[in-house]
Design an enzyme around this catalytic site. Structure first.
Site, PDB file in Angstrom:
ATOM      1  N   LYS A   1       0.847  -1.206   0.000  1.00 20.93           N
ATOM      2  CA  LYS A   1       0.000   0.000   0.000  1.00 20.93           C
ATOM      3  C   LYS A   1       0.875   1.245   0.000  1.00 20.93           C
ATOM      4  O   LYS A   1       2.065   1.190   0.362  1.00 20.93           O
ATOM      5  CB  LYS A   1      -0.946   0.034   1.208  1.00 20.93           C
ATOM      6  CG  LYS A   1      -0.271  -0.056   2.586  1.00 20.93           C
ATOM      7  CD  LYS A   1       0.228   1.247   3.172  1.00 20.93           C
ATOM      8  CE  LYS A   1       0.887   1.072   4.538  1.00 20.93           C
ATOM      9  NZ  LYS A   1       1.766   2.147   4.943  1.00 20.93           N
TER      10      LYS A   1
ATOM     11  N   ASP B   1      -2.102  -1.799  10.771  1.00 20.27           N
ATOM     12  CA  ASP B   1      -2.405  -1.751   9.333  1.00 20.27           C
ATOM     13  C   ASP B   1      -3.028  -3.042   8.800  1.00 20.27           C
ATOM     14  O   ASP B   1      -3.461  -3.084   7.652  1.00 20.27           O
ATOM     15  CB  ASP B   1      -1.101  -1.561   8.527  1.00 20.27           C
ATOM     16  CG  ASP B   1      -0.643  -0.123   8.494  1.00 20.27           C
ATOM     17  OD1 ASP B   1      -1.391   0.750   8.974  1.00 20.27           O
ATOM     18  OD2 ASP B   1       0.466   0.126   7.975  1.00 20.27           O
TER      19      ASP B   1
HETATM   20  O1  C5P Z   1       0.574  -1.573  15.126  1.00 19.38           O
HETATM   21  P1  C5P Z   1       1.976  -1.868  14.700  1.00 19.38           P
HETATM   22  O2  C5P Z   1       2.539  -3.066  15.427  1.00 19.38           O
HETATM   23  O3  C5P Z   1       2.153  -1.970  13.234  1.00 19.38           O
HETATM   24  O4  C5P Z   1       2.836  -0.605  15.156  1.00 19.38           O
HETATM   25  C1  C5P Z   1       4.236  -0.609  15.222  1.00 19.38           C
HETATM   26  C2  C5P Z   1       4.689   0.515  16.142  1.00 19.38           C
HETATM   27  O5  C5P Z   1       4.395   1.778  15.544  1.00 19.38           O
HETATM   28  C3  C5P Z   1       3.979   0.541  17.489  1.00 19.38           C
HETATM   29  O6  C5P Z   1       4.666  -0.232  18.428  1.00 19.38           O
HETATM   30  C4  C5P Z   1       3.997   2.009  17.850  1.00 19.38           C
HETATM   31  O7  C5P Z   1       5.232   2.319  18.437  1.00 19.38           O
HETATM   32  C5  C5P Z   1       3.932   2.713  16.509  1.00 19.38           C
HETATM   33  N1  C5P Z   1       2.556   3.151  16.163  1.00 19.38           N
HETATM   34  C6  C5P Z   1       2.031   4.262  16.798  1.00 19.38           C
HETATM   35  N2  C5P Z   1       0.764   4.665  16.473  1.00 19.38           N
HETATM   36  C7  C5P Z   1       0.053   4.020  15.525  1.00 19.38           C
HETATM   37  C8  C5P Z   1       0.582   2.897  14.870  1.00 19.38           C
HETATM   38  C9  C5P Z   1       1.856   2.489  15.212  1.00 19.38           C
HETATM   39  O8  C5P Z   1       2.658   4.868  17.660  1.00 19.38           O
HETATM   40  N3  C5P Z   1      -1.169   4.457  15.224  1.00 19.38           N
END
Ligand code: C5P
Length: 279
Positions: free
Chosen positions: A10, A135
């Site tokens: 994406k 995501d």
């Molecule tokens: O949700 P995901 O595991 O993909 O996110 C990876 C990292 O990105 C999280 O641990 C967080 O530190 C950061 N993140 C964030 N806010 C979001 C999505 C991700 O701070 N909305």
């Protein structure tokens, strides 16, 4: 039992950070579209769950791999122990802000659900996906959507049609680090406003208007890799393009509104680049 599931990348046509939440995540609004840069997942018969990866040496094969985690949450939700060999053919650059790992996780949930007779509805799959990453829910359906909350809440739209140039400069960005090094930001933007600024010009084909409106707040992060992404953007600007970092980087993309951009500066730097379509 053999199944092939495409796992597209994406780009974020915009991303606004609304603030930091008590749980450490950031509240955001983003517009995402899948593109025709795809990994492929092959599901093959086996007497246990196995994972093999072709095309990337850096990805783990153990429990920290999102494909393995997806198989685990599928088992917990359905009681079905997946007995398949998943072969991942990796094409999407890793650490590029293209959602490759999240897409692989969603493709695993969809593949297993299909193999075992669809015990979960699309809505249930989307809920399960949220356990795997912010995501991941988007990739259950893909196409065009506004994601909000931490990225797991979705409003889908019919897919749009546009061409883009995608550049991966050869170094990854850590999503966690990019968010951690964000300056405090409190955007007031709403889903309705994102629809007006991005979705409307996109679906009516007003690509110049869309280009003007596109922004990514994560470009303000003080992470070192984001500093390096700025150089990539400068080179693309010199090609006559309006580049934007995708998600938390490091890849950069630009809409192709006419075919006359000169890509020689990219060739000289030997950066990975592709001309792609929204899908
Ligand atoms: O949700 P995901 O595991 O993909 O996110 C990876 C990292 O990105 C999280 O641990 C967080 O530190 C950061 N993140 C964030 N806010 C979001 C999505 C991700 O701070 N909305």
């Amino acid at each position: 039992m053999r199944l092939i599931v495409p796992s597209p990348a994406k780009v974020n046509l915009s991303l606004w950070v609304k603030g930091k939440r008590p749980d450490g995540y950031h509240e955001l609004i983003t517009v995402m579209h899948t593109i025709n840069l795809c990994d492929t997942l092959f599901f093959l018969p086996s007497d246990r769950f196995e994972l093999t990866i072709e095309g990337s040496e850096s990805l783990p094969l153990n429990k920290s791999n999102l494909i393995v985690k997806a198989a685990q949450v599928f088992k917990e939700a359905t009681g079905i122990k997946p007995q398949v060999k998943v072969k991942l053919e990796k094409v999407i650059p890793v650490g590029a802000g293209l959602g490759g790992g999240s897409s692989n996780a969603a493709a695993t949930l969809k593949g297993l659900n299909s193999i075992y007779g669809n015990p979960l509805s699309q809505e249930e799959l989307t809920q399960l996906a949220a356990q795997l990453g912010s995501d991941v829910p988007f990739f259950i359906k893909g196409g065009l959507a506004i994601a909000y909350g931490r990225g797991e809440k979705l409003k889908h739209y019919p897919p749009a049609s546009f061409k883009l140039l995608l550049v991966y400069p050869g170094f990854p960005c850590s999503t966690k680090e990019v968010y951690e090094k964000m300056p405090p930001l409190k955007r007031e933007i709403t889903v309705d406003e994102a629809e007006k600024r991005i979705i409307s010009p996109l679906i009516t084909g007003k690509l110049k208007e869309l280009e003007e409106a596109m922004e990514n707040d994560l470009e303000r992060s003080r992470a070192e890799c984001v500093e390096r992404v700025k150089e990539v953007k400068e080179v693309l600007k010199s090609c006559g393009l309006k580049p934007l970092m995708s998600g938390s980087g490091s890849s950069v993309f630009a809409l192709i509104t006419d075919e006359n951009c000169d890509l020689t500066p990219l060739k000289i730097r030997r950066w990975w680049y592709k001309l792609l379509n929204a899908i």
